[in-house]
Each structure stands twice: as structure tokens, then as C-alpha cells.
Design a protein around this motif. Structure first.
Motif, mmCIF file in Angstrom:
data_model
loop_
_atom_site.group_PDB
_atom_site.id
_atom_site.type_symbol
_atom_site.label_atom_id
_atom_site.label_comp_id
_atom_site.label_asym_id
_atom_site.label_seq_id
_atom_site.Cartn_x
_atom_site.Cartn_y
_atom_site.Cartn_z
ATOM 1 N N GLU A 136 0.863 -1.183 0.000
ATOM 2 C CA GLU A 136 0.000 0.000 0.000
ATOM 3 C C GLU A 136 0.897 1.229 0.000
ATOM 4 O O GLU A 136 1.618 1.484 0.965
ATOM 5 C CB GLU A 136 -0.908 -0.001 1.223
ATOM 6 N N ASP A 137 0.891 1.973 -1.089
ATOM 7 C CA ASP A 137 1.788 3.106 -1.248
ATOM 8 C C ASP A 137 0.995 4.282 -1.800
ATOM 9 O O ASP A 137 0.729 4.352 -3.002
ATOM 10 C CB ASP A 137 2.942 2.739 -2.185
ATOM 11 N N GLN A 138 0.588 5.175 -0.894
ATOM 12 C CA GLN A 138 -0.260 6.308 -1.247
ATOM 13 C C GLN A 138 -1.535 5.799 -1.925
ATOM 14 O O GLN A 138 -2.290 5.063 -1.323
ATOM 15 C CB GLN A 138 0.524 7.299 -2.105
ATOM 16 N N GLU A 139 -1.754 6.143 -3.197
ATOM 17 C CA GLU A 139 -3.002 5.758 -3.865
ATOM 18 C C GLU A 139 -2.908 4.403 -4.556
ATOM 19 O O GLU A 139 -3.890 3.947 -5.160
ATOM 20 C CB GLU A 139 -3.391 6.821 -4.908
ATOM 21 N N ARG A 140 -1.768 3.748 -4.469
ATOM 22 C CA ARG A 140 -1.586 2.487 -5.178
ATOM 23 C C ARG A 140 -1.651 1.311 -4.213
ATOM 24 O O ARG A 140 -1.198 1.391 -3.071
ATOM 25 C CB ARG A 140 -0.250 2.474 -5.927
ATOM 26 N N LEU A 141 -2.203 0.230 -4.715
ATOM 27 C CA LEU A 141 -2.265 -1.023 -3.977
ATOM 28 C C LEU A 141 -1.716 -2.100 -4.920
ATOM 29 O O LEU A 141 -2.392 -2.512 -5.868
ATOM 30 C CB LEU A 141 -3.705 -1.319 -3.571
ATOM 31 N N ILE A 142 -0.486 -2.517 -4.648
ATOM 32 C CA ILE A 142 0.261 -3.374 -5.562
ATOM 33 C C ILE A 142 0.337 -4.786 -4.980
ATOM 34 O O ILE A 142 0.842 -4.981 -3.877
ATOM 35 C CB ILE A 142 1.680 -2.827 -5.784
ATOM 36 N N LEU A 143 -0.132 -5.765 -5.724
ATOM 37 C CA LEU A 143 -0.055 -7.163 -5.315
ATOM 38 C C LEU A 143 1.096 -7.828 -6.045
ATOM 39 O O LEU A 143 1.151 -7.820 -7.281
ATOM 40 C CB LEU A 143 -1.366 -7.885 -5.636
ATOM 41 N N HIS B 90 -7.301 -7.931 5.661
ATOM 42 C CA HIS B 90 -6.595 -6.649 5.773
ATOM 43 C C HIS B 90 -7.447 -5.473 5.297
ATOM 44 O O HIS B 90 -6.942 -4.351 5.181
ATOM 45 C CB HIS B 90 -5.290 -6.710 4.990
ATOM 46 N N GLY B 91 -8.722 -5.735 5.011
ATOM 47 C CA GLY B 91 -9.634 -4.657 4.661
ATOM 48 C C GLY B 91 -9.684 -4.305 3.188
ATOM 49 O O GLY B 91 -10.121 -3.202 2.834
ATOM 50 N N PHE B 92 -9.288 -5.241 2.331
ATOM 51 C CA PHE B 92 -9.230 -4.957 0.897
ATOM 52 C C PHE B 92 -10.027 -5.985 0.102
ATOM 53 O O PHE B 92 -10.366 -7.063 0.584
ATOM 54 C CB PHE B 92 -7.777 -4.956 0.408
ATOM 55 N N HIS B 93 -10.280 -5.622 -1.159
ATOM 56 C CA HIS B 93 -10.963 -6.483 -2.122
ATOM 57 C C HIS B 93 -10.121 -6.499 -3.387
ATOM 58 O O HIS B 93 -9.392 -5.527 -3.675
ATOM 59 C CB HIS B 93 -12.373 -5.920 -2.405
ATOM 60 N N ARG B 94 -10.230 -7.555 -4.167
ATOM 61 C CA ARG B 94 -9.404 -7.629 -5.385
ATOM 62 C C ARG B 94 -9.673 -6.460 -6.341
ATOM 63 O O ARG B 94 -8.777 -6.066 -7.100
ATOM 64 C CB ARG B 94 -9.599 -8.967 -6.101
ATOM 65 N N ASP B 95 -10.865 -5.882 -6.301
ATOM 66 C CA ASP B 95 -11.137 -4.732 -7.173
ATOM 67 C C ASP B 95 -10.399 -3.480 -6.723
ATOM 68 O O ASP B 95 -10.337 -2.494 -7.472
ATOM 69 C CB ASP B 95 -12.643 -4.450 -7.233
ATOM 70 N N ASP B 96 -9.845 -3.486 -5.510
ATOM 71 C CA ASP B 96 -9.052 -2.353 -5.024
ATOM 72 C C ASP B 96 -7.634 -2.368 -5.570
ATOM 73 O O ASP B 96 -6.927 -1.349 -5.497
ATOM 74 C CB ASP B 96 -8.961 -2.375 -3.490
ATOM 75 N N ILE B 97 -7.196 -3.498 -6.105
ATOM 76 C CA ILE B 97 -5.810 -3.644 -6.556
ATOM 77 C C ILE B 97 -5.571 -2.774 -7.784
ATOM 78 O O ILE B 97 -6.298 -2.875 -8.778
ATOM 79 C CB ILE B 97 -5.488 -5.113 -6.866
#
Length: 280
Positions: free
Chosen positions: A49-56, A88-95
Motif C-alpha cells: 500500500e503506497d499512497q493511492e496504489r495497492l500493488i499485489l 486486511h480490509g481490501f478487495h481484489r477490485d481495489d488492486i
């Protein structure tokens, strides 16, 4: 920058294949085998999680293959990518970005899924850019006979067809916000993310160092296409890691999430192991 371990599942592989020429009497001390000579392996991904990016980083096997295919790998445990993201509070559409260290099926299979009526494949992360590199992409889409069974068309071609494919240029920092290390022993241009988190440097080890049992230099997988090059790459990297006290994130170690290494009279060896909650 925040990071989270994403447990996508566990599987088993042949212990001899995982340790190449090293005798079982040695490698089973760290990686015990079952009655079929299979050792337990994780498919532990990393979420950044880096600012506006969510990198898997990597995606595990996914779920679209047949029961027969999965039967070869003795899947076990209750982990899943979606459940781990939700924890962790996320969904795959957030990636926003899916970074694939390489395109072997246990690293990229979860990038692609069946559509709702199972008529064609589609990206499992509809809002994400997918990251590979041009040399590895060409290697994977025109596979050699040794690796052909690991580069599955249904995992790879739909990424390009989706229009979401991107290639890492240079060391990747300007594109991704972290440095990328390239390794050629396991497969052509495998990519290892190197992250700076506070005063610590963390490296996602992918298949350069699958488990802590692979730290001694001769302990090289039989799967590697260029094992002597892996030896060189491991030696250079592990010396750097010991010199600088890097944290090593282990994708395939079923028992340890993180480790550090140190210099000894016998060469670089394991210093400490950690679970994620110990440090973050």
C-alpha cells in the motif's frame, strides 16, 4: 508505504526436485518430506500500500484449473487470496497493480479467472495494471521444452488480450515506486521487488530463495534452468543481504515468512526467522 502478507494457499512439491543434487538426508532437516517425498510449500504473496496504489506481488495458483491439475500438487489448508485480502480490509477490485515476479503457474495463475458463465477467461483484477518485463514475456510465450509445463497459455495470453499488460523498464522505480532486481538462474529475467520501509530494506525472494532451507549455495532447485547461474546470483545477493541486514520475504516457505542472514565461517547462513507480526 505499508505491506501485508497475502496467503493464497499451500501446496506440495517433490523434495528432490526442490533441492536438486543435495541429498535428502541433508535437506529434510529443514524441509521434512511426507511418505511420498513431498514437502510443504506456501504461496505467500505481498500486498504493498503506497499512497493511492495497492500493488499485489504474485497471485498464487488461482482456482480455474481442473481438479486433476490441482491433484498433482496436494493443495491443503484454508487460505485463499480473497480471504487474505479481506482480512486486511481490501478487495481484489481495489488492486491497482499486479506485479508478477515470473510467469510460472504458481506465481501468476490467480491473475486470470473464468468469466461468470465459464465461456472465456478474464483478468481477476479488473482495475489493475499487470507488470512483467519484455524479455521474460517473450521467454514465457515461446517456452522451451523444459519450462513449457510451467508456462500455461491460459494464465498468460489473456493478460495481453485484456490490454492491461505493462513492461517494467530499467530498475522499475519510476514506474512502481520500488527497485526491481533481475535474476536469470531460475528463469529468464525473474523480478524481485526491493522495498525500502522506514529504516529497513525488504526483498521479496520469489524463487531465488524459496525457503530458509535453500540458503546454502549448493541448495538449488532442480527446476532452475541455469543452476550454475543461480549459484552465482545467490552468492552475490546473500552477501549483500548479510552486509546490509536485509529482511527476506519468503514466498514458498511454509513455516517462516521472513528471515535475515549473516556471515559465518561456512559462508552466509540463516541468522533469524520471523513471522510478519513480529516486525510489522
Amino acid at each position: 508505504m505499508k505491506i501485508y502478507p497475502i496467503e493464497t494457499g499451500n501446496f506440495k512439491l517433490d523434495g528432490g526436485a526442490m533441492f536438486g543434487v543435495v541429498p535428502k538426508s541433508l535437506w529434510q532437516r529443514t524441509n521434512p518430506a511426507d511418505a511420498n517425498n513431498l514437502i510443504s510449500m506456501s504461496m505467500r504473496c505481498l500486498l504493498i500500500e503506497d499512497q493511492e496504489r495497492l500493488i499485489l506481488v504474485d497471485t498464487g495458483l488461482g482456482s480455474k484449473q481442473s481438479d486433476k491439475f490441482f491433484g498433482y500438487y496436494d493443495l491443503f489448508g484454508d487460505f485463499s487470496l480473497d480471504a487474505s485480502l479481506k482480512e486486511h480490509g481490501f478487495h481484489r477490485d481495489d488492486i491497482t497493480d499486479v506485479f508478477l515476479t515470473h510467469l510460472h503457474f504458481d506465481h501468476c495463475g490467480g491473475a486470470i479467472q473464468w468469466n461468470a458463465n465459464r465461456t472465456h477467461y478474464e483478468p481477476a483484477f479488473k482495475n489493475a495494471k499487470f507488470w512483467s518485463n519484455e524479455n521474460h514475456w517473450q521467454w514465457a510465450t515461446n517456452p522451451n521444452p523444459r519450462e513449457k509445463a510451467s508456462f500455461l497459455k491460459e494464465n498468460i495470453n489473456p493478460i495481453e488480450e485484456s490490454g492491461q499488460l505493462n513492461f517494467v523498464r530499467g530498475n522499475g522505480f519510476d514506474q512502481l515506486g520500488f527497485e526491481v532486481l533481475f535474476m536469470d538462474g531460475h528463469t529468464e529475467k525473474q523480478m524481485l521487488p526491493k522495498l525500502r520501509i522506514g529504516d529497513q530494506t525488504l526483498v521479496f525472494m520469489a524463487d531465488l530463495l524459496p525457503t530458509v532451507g535453500h540458503i546454502p549455495l549448493p541448495y538449488v532447485m532442480g527446476y532452475d534452468t541455469r543452476p550454475l547461474l543461480t549459484l552465482q546470483e545467490k552468492e552475490l545477493f546473500l552477501n549483500e543481504a548479510a552486509d546490509n541486514n536485509y529482511l527476506l520475504f519468503l514466498e514458498h516457505d511454509a513455516y517462516n515468512t521472513l528471515c535475515t542472514v549473516t556471515h559465518t565461517e561456512k559462508g552466509v547462513r540463516l541468522q533469524d526467522t520471523f513471522q510478519f507480526s513480529d516486525l510489522f
